[in-house]
Design a protein around this motif. Structure first.
Motif, PDB file in Angstrom:
ATOM      1  N   GLU A  46       0.817  -1.203   0.000  1.00  0.00           N
ATOM      2  CA  GLU A  46       0.000   0.000   0.000  1.00  0.00           C
ATOM      3  C   GLU A  46       0.857   1.262   0.000  1.00  0.00           C
ATOM      4  N   PHE A  47       0.298   2.297  -0.554  1.00  0.00           N
ATOM      5  CA  PHE A  47       0.940   3.604  -0.623  1.00  0.00           C
ATOM      6  C   PHE A  47       1.006   4.221   0.769  1.00  0.00           C
ATOM      7  N   VAL A  48       2.159   4.796   1.104  1.00  0.00           N
ATOM      8  CA  VAL A  48       2.328   5.498   2.373  1.00  0.00           C
ATOM      9  C   VAL A  48       2.399   7.003   2.140  1.00  0.00           C
ATOM     10  N   GLY A  49       3.259   7.424   1.255  1.00  0.00           N
ATOM     11  CA  GLY A  49       3.404   8.841   0.972  1.00  0.00           C
ATOM     12  C   GLY A  49       4.374   9.075  -0.157  1.00  0.00           C
ATOM     13  N   ALA A  50       4.344  10.293  -0.702  1.00  0.00           N
ATOM     14  CA  ALA A  50       5.227  10.655  -1.805  1.00  0.00           C
ATOM     15  C   ALA A  50       5.508  12.141  -1.753  1.00  0.00           C
ATOM     16  N   ILE A  51       6.633  12.520  -2.344  1.00  0.00           N
ATOM     17  CA  ILE A  51       7.020  13.917  -2.371  1.00  0.00           C
ATOM     18  C   ILE A  51       7.545  14.258  -3.760  1.00  0.00           C
ATOM     19  N   LYS A  52       7.113  15.388  -4.283  1.00  0.00           N
ATOM     20  CA  LYS A  52       7.576  15.816  -5.593  1.00  0.00           C
ATOM     21  C   LYS A  52       8.022  17.266  -5.550  1.00  0.00           C
ATOM     22  N   ARG A  53       8.865  17.603  -6.466  1.00  0.00           N
ATOM     23  CA  ARG A  53       9.371  18.974  -6.561  1.00  0.00           C
ATOM     24  C   ARG A  53       8.396  19.798  -7.383  1.00  0.00           C
ATOM     25  N   ILE A  54       8.006  20.970  -6.881  1.00  0.00           N
ATOM     26  CA  ILE A  54       7.095  21.840  -7.605  1.00  0.00           C
ATOM     27  C   ILE A  54       7.727  23.202  -7.893  1.00  0.00           C
ATOM     28  N   GLY A  55       8.937  23.426  -7.451  1.00  0.00           N
ATOM     29  CA  GLY A  55       9.643  24.671  -7.696  1.00  0.00           C
ATOM     30  C   GLY A  55      11.032  24.592  -7.110  1.00  0.00           C
ATOM     31  N   VAL A  56      11.760  25.664  -7.226  1.00  0.00           N
ATOM     32  CA  VAL A  56      13.099  25.695  -6.665  1.00  0.00           C
ATOM     33  C   VAL A  56      12.994  25.560  -5.149  1.00  0.00           C
ATOM     34  N   ASN A  57      13.554  24.495  -4.608  1.00  0.00           N
ATOM     35  CA  ASN A  57      13.531  24.234  -3.163  1.00  0.00           C
ATOM     36  C   ASN A  57      12.117  24.197  -2.585  1.00  0.00           C
ATOM     37  N   THR A  58      11.160  23.855  -3.427  1.00  0.00           N
ATOM     38  CA  THR A  58       9.766  23.773  -2.985  1.00  0.00           C
ATOM     39  C   THR A  58       9.222  22.409  -3.352  1.00  0.00           C
ATOM     40  N   TYR A  59       8.597  21.760  -2.369  1.00  0.00           N
ATOM     41  CA  TYR A  59       8.122  20.396  -2.571  1.00  0.00           C
ATOM     42  C   TYR A  59       6.702  20.256  -2.070  1.00  0.00           C
ATOM     43  N   TYR A  60       6.019  19.297  -2.655  1.00  0.00           N
ATOM     44  CA  TYR A  60       4.676  18.957  -2.237  1.00  0.00           C
ATOM     45  C   TYR A  60       4.676  17.494  -1.812  1.00  0.00           C
ATOM     46  N   ALA A  61       4.054  17.206  -0.652  1.00  0.00           N
ATOM     47  CA  ALA A  61       3.980  15.830  -0.170  1.00  0.00           C
ATOM     48  C   ALA A  61       2.532  15.393  -0.018  1.00  0.00           C
ATOM     49  N   ASP A  62       2.297  14.157  -0.331  1.00  0.00           N
ATOM     50  CA  ASP A  62       0.976  13.553  -0.227  1.00  0.00           C
ATOM     51  C   ASP A  62       1.102  12.298   0.630  1.00  0.00           C
ATOM     52  N   TYR A  63       0.075  12.024   1.435  1.00  0.00           N
ATOM     53  CA  TYR A  63       0.148  10.901   2.368  1.00  0.00           C
ATOM     54  C   TYR A  63      -1.142  10.085   2.342  1.00  0.00           C
ATOM     55  N   ALA A  64      -1.003   8.836   2.683  1.00  0.00           N
ATOM     56  CA  ALA A  64      -2.180   8.002   2.913  1.00  0.00           C
ATOM     57  C   ALA A  64      -2.881   8.490   4.180  1.00  0.00           C
ATOM     58  N   ASP A  65      -4.198   8.322   4.211  1.00  0.00           N
ATOM     59  CA  ASP A  65      -4.966   8.776   5.370  1.00  0.00           C
ATOM     60  C   ASP A  65      -4.487   8.116   6.664  1.00  0.00           C
ATOM     61  N   SER A  66      -4.055   6.882   6.566  1.00  0.00           N
ATOM     62  CA  SER A  66      -3.671   6.124   7.765  1.00  0.00           C
ATOM     63  C   SER A  66      -2.409   6.655   8.434  1.00  0.00           C
ATOM     64  N   VAL A  67      -1.613   7.446   7.714  1.00  0.00           N
ATOM     65  CA  VAL A  67      -0.363   7.935   8.289  1.00  0.00           C
ATOM     66  C   VAL A  67      -0.283   9.461   8.349  1.00  0.00           C
ATOM     67  N   ARG A  68      -1.227  10.126   7.716  1.00  0.00           N
ATOM     68  CA  ARG A  68      -1.180  11.591   7.671  1.00  0.00           C
ATOM     69  C   ARG A  68      -1.190  12.159   9.086  1.00  0.00           C
ATOM     70  N   GLY A  69      -0.286  13.081   9.349  1.00  0.00           N
ATOM     71  CA  GLY A  69      -0.160  13.675  10.672  1.00  0.00           C
ATOM     72  C   GLY A  69       0.829  12.952  11.575  1.00  0.00           C
ATOM     73  N   ARG A  70       1.209  11.728  11.207  1.00  0.00           N
ATOM     74  CA  ARG A  70       2.180  10.962  11.990  1.00  0.00           C
ATOM     75  C   ARG A  70       3.498  10.764  11.239  1.00  0.00           C
ATOM     76  N   PHE A  71       3.423  10.626   9.924  1.00  0.00           N
ATOM     77  CA  PHE A  71       4.603  10.374   9.105  1.00  0.00           C
ATOM     78  C   PHE A  71       4.933  11.619   8.289  1.00  0.00           C
ATOM     79  N   THR A  72       6.227  11.830   8.069  1.00  0.00           N
ATOM     80  CA  THR A  72       6.673  12.956   7.257  1.00  0.00           C
ATOM     81  C   THR A  72       7.764  12.503   6.293  1.00  0.00           C
ATOM     82  N   ILE A  73       7.598  12.857   5.036  1.00  0.00           N
ATOM     83  CA  ILE A  73       8.605  12.556   4.017  1.00  0.00           C
ATOM     84  C   ILE A  73       9.415  13.811   3.740  1.00  0.00           C
ATOM     85  N   SER A  74      10.715  13.621   3.618  1.00  0.00           N
ATOM     86  CA  SER A  74      11.584  14.722   3.221  1.00  0.00           C
ATOM     87  C   SER A  74      12.639  14.188   2.265  1.00  0.00           C
TER      88      SER A  74
END
Length: 124
Positions: A46-74
């Motif tokens: 199952e998917f946990v989370g992902a992070i993509k680049r959207i600008g210079v030194n700017t990123y967007y992260a998406d998380y599964a509902d089951s881990v949102r608020g507890r897990f952080t991707i960097s």
């Protein structure tokens, strides 16, 4: 093709924290979406989370509902690393965790590359 290797798995008590690392090599890393999946015994991956680049030194992260608020991707593009900080762990988080890389579109369903995985076990 990018090569991925995870590290940092282990045994932790419920309520504890763990940080997983993923080292990438093989080609340009900064353009890829990077993320994490997990597979518990007897369950599908199952998917946990992902992070993509959207600008210079700017990123967007998406998380599964089951881990949102507890897990952080960097990510650290300079060193071709991506991390998963896991807090407030519970036994339901026990799984093999996989690092993944690919395009943002369709990433949740099928990223392009996988690491071999690292075991995370949360005891109650």
């Amino acid at each position: 093709q990018v090569q991925l290797v995870e590290s940092g798995g282990g045994l932790v008590q419920a309520g504890g924290s763990l940080r997983l690392s993923c080292a990438a090599s093989g080609r340009t890393f900064s353009r890829d979406t990077m993320g994490w999946f997990r597979q518990a015994p007897g369950k599908e991956r199952e998917f946990v989370g992902a992070i993509k680049r959207i600008g210079v030194n700017t990123y967007y992260a998406d998380y599964a509902d089951s881990v949102r608020g507890r897990f952080t991707i960097s990510r650290d593009n300079a060193n071709d690393m991506v991390y998963l900080q896991m807090n407030s762990l519970n036994p339901e988080d026990t799984a093999v965790y996989y690092c993944a890389a690919g395009a943002w579109e369709g990433f949740r369903q099928k990223p392009g590359s996988w690491g071999p995985g690292t075991q995370v076990t949360v005891s109650s």
